[in-house]
Scaffold this motif. Structure first.
Motif, PDB file in Angstrom:
ATOM      1  N   THR A  57       0.831  -1.212   0.000  1.00 29.04           N
ATOM      2  CA  THR A  57       0.000   0.000   0.000  1.00 29.04           C
ATOM      3  C   THR A  57       0.863   1.259   0.000  1.00 29.04           C
ATOM      4  N   ASP A  58       0.291   2.325  -0.575  1.00 27.92           N
ATOM      5  CA  ASP A  58       0.989   3.608  -0.677  1.00 27.92           C
ATOM      6  C   ASP A  58       0.900   4.422   0.607  1.00 27.92           C
ATOM      7  N   SER A  59       1.685   5.466   0.648  1.00 32.02           N
ATOM      8  CA  SER A  59       1.658   6.424   1.744  1.00 32.02           C
ATOM      9  C   SER A  59       0.229   6.925   2.002  1.00 32.02           C
ATOM     10  N   GLY A  60      -0.189   6.894   3.263  1.00 31.22           N
ATOM     11  CA  GLY A  60      -1.515   7.413   3.622  1.00 31.22           C
ATOM     12  C   GLY A  60      -2.646   6.403   3.526  1.00 31.22           C
ATOM     13  N   VAL A  61      -2.382   5.273   2.860  1.00 33.52           N
ATOM     14  CA  VAL A  61      -3.417   4.241   2.700  1.00 33.52           C
ATOM     15  C   VAL A  61      -3.460   3.387   3.975  1.00 33.52           C
ATOM     16  N   HIS A  62      -4.675   3.020   4.394  1.00 33.15           N
ATOM     17  CA  HIS A  62      -4.869   2.257   5.620  1.00 33.15           C
ATOM     18  C   HIS A  62      -5.090   0.774   5.315  1.00 33.15           C
ATOM     19  N   ALA A  63      -5.001  -0.062   6.359  1.00 35.90           N
ATOM     20  CA  ALA A  63      -5.319  -1.478   6.191  1.00 35.90           C
ATOM     21  C   ALA A  63      -6.079  -1.989   7.395  1.00 35.90           C
ATOM     22  N   LEU A  64      -7.126  -2.737   7.122  1.00 33.81           N
ATOM     23  CA  LEU A  64      -7.875  -3.419   8.181  1.00 33.81           C
ATOM     24  C   LEU A  64      -7.455  -4.878   8.242  1.00 33.81           C
ATOM     25  N   GLY A  65      -7.006  -5.422   7.096  1.00 33.16           N
ATOM     26  CA  GLY A  65      -6.675  -6.844   7.061  1.00 33.16           C
ATOM     27  C   GLY A  65      -5.540  -7.137   6.088  1.00 33.16           C
ATOM     28  N   GLN A  66      -4.468  -6.372   6.197  1.00 34.80           N
ATOM     29  CA  GLN A  66      -3.253  -6.651   5.417  1.00 34.80           C
ATOM     30  C   GLN A  66      -2.677  -7.981   5.894  1.00 34.80           C
ATOM     31  N   VAL A  67      -2.007  -8.705   5.020  1.00 35.91           N
ATOM     32  CA  VAL A  67      -1.355  -9.948   5.436  1.00 35.91           C
ATOM     33  C   VAL A  67       0.105  -9.909   4.983  1.00 35.91           C
ATOM     34  N   ALA A  68       0.981 -10.379   5.870  1.00 32.67           N
ATOM     35  CA  ALA A  68       2.399 -10.474   5.541  1.00 32.67           C
ATOM     36  C   ALA A  68       2.923 -11.775   6.123  1.00 32.67           C
ATOM     37  N   HIS A  69       4.113 -12.203   5.650  1.00 33.96           N
ATOM     38  CA  HIS A  69       4.755 -13.305   6.362  1.00 33.96           C
ATOM     39  C   HIS A  69       6.171 -12.910   6.762  1.00 33.96           C
ATOM     40  N   LEU A  70       6.627 -13.530   7.847  1.00 36.89           N
ATOM     41  CA  LEU A  70       7.940 -13.243   8.434  1.00 36.89           C
ATOM     42  C   LEU A  70       8.667 -14.562   8.657  1.00 36.89           C
ATOM     43  N   ASP A  71       9.956 -14.597   8.358  1.00 40.13           N
ATOM     44  CA  ASP A  71      10.763 -15.801   8.596  1.00 40.13           C
ATOM     45  C   ASP A  71      11.682 -15.607   9.794  1.00 40.13           C
ATOM     46  N   PHE A  72      11.605 -16.562  10.725  1.00 39.98           N
ATOM     47  CA  PHE A  72      12.463 -16.533  11.915  1.00 39.98           C
ATOM     48  C   PHE A  72      13.296 -17.825  11.953  1.00 39.98           C
ATOM     49  N   PRO A  73      14.419 -17.806  12.633  1.00 39.81           N
ATOM     50  CA  PRO A  73      15.169 -19.057  12.832  1.00 39.81           C
ATOM     51  C   PRO A  73      14.276 -20.095  13.516  1.00 39.81           C
ATOM     52  N   ALA A  74      14.404 -21.342  13.062  1.00 38.48           N
ATOM     53  CA  ALA A  74      13.481 -22.392  13.503  1.00 38.48           C
ATOM     54  C   ALA A  74      13.563 -22.699  14.995  1.00 38.48           C
ATOM     55  N   HIS A  75      14.730 -22.465  15.596  1.00 41.76           N
ATOM     56  CA  HIS A  75      14.892 -22.899  16.988  1.00 41.76           C
ATOM     57  C   HIS A  75      14.241 -21.979  18.014  1.00 41.76           C
ATOM     58  N   LEU A  76      13.792 -20.790  17.583  1.00 41.06           N
ATOM     59  CA  LEU A  76      13.223 -19.861  18.578  1.00 41.06           C
ATOM     60  C   LEU A  76      11.856 -20.365  19.042  1.00 41.06           C
ATOM     61  N   PRO A  77      11.586 -20.295  20.366  1.00 36.80           N
ATOM     62  CA  PRO A  77      10.377 -20.894  20.931  1.00 36.80           C
ATOM     63  C   PRO A  77       9.157 -19.992  20.779  1.00 36.80           C
ATOM     64  N   PHE A  78       8.635 -19.909  19.555  1.00 37.38           N
ATOM     65  CA  PHE A  78       7.509 -19.016  19.291  1.00 37.38           C
ATOM     66  C   PHE A  78       6.190 -19.778  19.254  1.00 37.38           C
TER      67      PHE A  78
END
Lengths: 260, 260
Positions: A57-78
């Motif tokens: 989304t551009d500057s100033g645009v809002h989100a109610l249900g944006q989706v993203a993914h994040l990669d973390f090292p596998a060993h962290l206890p999340f």
């Protein structure tokens, strides 16, 4: 050296007013920067974390249900609660909040697995300027004909070359998109525009709304939305509606990762 | 010397976030001060203008349909458009807007002619903090039972001594009020509380909502709202819900002055 990773999908809400949009920019704070920095704090700043989003989304645009993914090292206890509460904690006081988190397979991609995006654009159509919600609407004084705008919008449905409705700076390889739905309705003095497609071109929603507004106020006949499409020329279309009124409301996947 | 006057009713919208409430205060900017100063500018600062309002809302409380009246010298060449646009111009950049203006008889009084006031209180009931609309909701994490709150609220309907639900500093002569309706309903993660009465005591809406929230989260049984009423003691009731979630939505008169 490669590290085994765990991938987390997050549903994100944000107020775009003070942000430069999703993507990192030197000019100011982006959702991406705030989110990735919070994710790195969650790893005690020992790892770099990068994110991929469904909609830049551009500057100033809002989100109610944006989706993203994040990669973390596998060993962290999340777990989902730790990701959600931890990111929300570290993103304070910025106007960005994680609504849900869910672990996903490494084949799952917030951007490429998405099959549908829904946006909402809100016009406040009345004489007096707004005192409330000033950052969440486009204030248009002239009375707009909702029926005309609705009929014009329906002519844009289907598979088309949307060159006329994309930003000249748009970097997508192809201007061909399939617009699946475009609801337009009024509640009191608010007019809602809700387009839905697998994906949109840069500024496509705002350019369609800007053109429909000019049809709604009688500047153009309702057939103009379709003739503009046929022109395949950005100069044929109307103005770009301001970012303030735009919300990314929902991203749809073949299987909803957030269903518990 | 007395001057012949013309009286104008105005419908006012405001965002209470940055304001100290309706009434003039030394501590900050009030709706009354902004409105009266704009009215005086409309008279080239040659006359003092005072206003009377239907509801003296507190600091932080918003209004979608507040009503006030203003008296101007009779000889000034005003019409509804001039009052509305002129006040909106001079009230800039404050988050206060005139939605409508209508000339009324001198017997008509924004406060005393009103026969009904409607408020709306909004609770955002979800785990994650809000990124949008932060000044327009009360964020409550614990899941609230809307059915319980609704049934408890219905026990408050009718003519009662509302001592337990008014601020100890409330200056009304009588604590007796008649609560005519109290709708409570949920849409997604928002819970709406909509009480309606001829008039309310100081903090009455916020104290009722604070008590209902404690019933909704299971701290108290649903009968408690009525036992608190019978106690006639402020200390018996729950907390005062924060101002942010409260909106004065509508003021009703025997004849709507704004109908054209």
């Amino acid at each position: 050296m490669t590290v085994d990773i765990q991938r987390w999908a997050v549903k994100v809400e944000y107020d775009g007013t003070e942000l430069v949009g999703w993507q990192r920019q030197k000019s100011g704070l982006s959702v991406q920067q705030v989110l990735e920095e919070a994710a790195e704090k969650l790893c005690n700043n020992q790892y770099k974390v990068s994110s991929i989003t469904a909609g830049r989304t551009d500057s100033g645009v809002h989100a109610l249900g944006q989706v993203a993914h994040l990669d973390f090292p596998a060993h962290l206890p999340f777990n989902a609660k730790k990701i959600c509460d931890g990111l929300n904690h570290y993103m304070k006081p910025h106007a960005i909040a994680i609504l849900q988190a869910a672990q996903v397979d490494l084949e799952w991609n917030a951007r490429f697995t998405a099959i549908q995006r829904k946006y909402r654009y809100i016009i406040l159509n009345r004489h007096s300027r707004p005192a409330l919600n000033t950052n969440y609407v486009w204030h248009v004084r002239k009375v707009l004909d909702v029926g005309k705008m609705y009929r014009a919008a329906q002519q844009l449905l289907g598979l088309h070359d949307f060159t006329s409705y994309r930003a000249t700076a748009c970097q997508a390889n192809s201007p061909i998109r399939k617009l699946d739905r475009f609801e337009i309705y009024q509640k009191d003095d608010l007019i809602y525009f809700e387009p839905e497609a697998r994906s949109f071109l840069h500024h496509q929603v705002r350019n369609m709304v800007g053109t429909l507004k000019m049809i709604g106020e009688g500047y153009w006949p309702e057939e103009q939305a379709y003739s503009i499409l046929q022109a395949k020329d950005r100069r044929a279309a109307g103005i770009t509606a301001p970012a303030t009124g735009l919300f990314l409301t929902q991203v749809i996947y073949p299987i909803d990762p957030f269903i518990e």
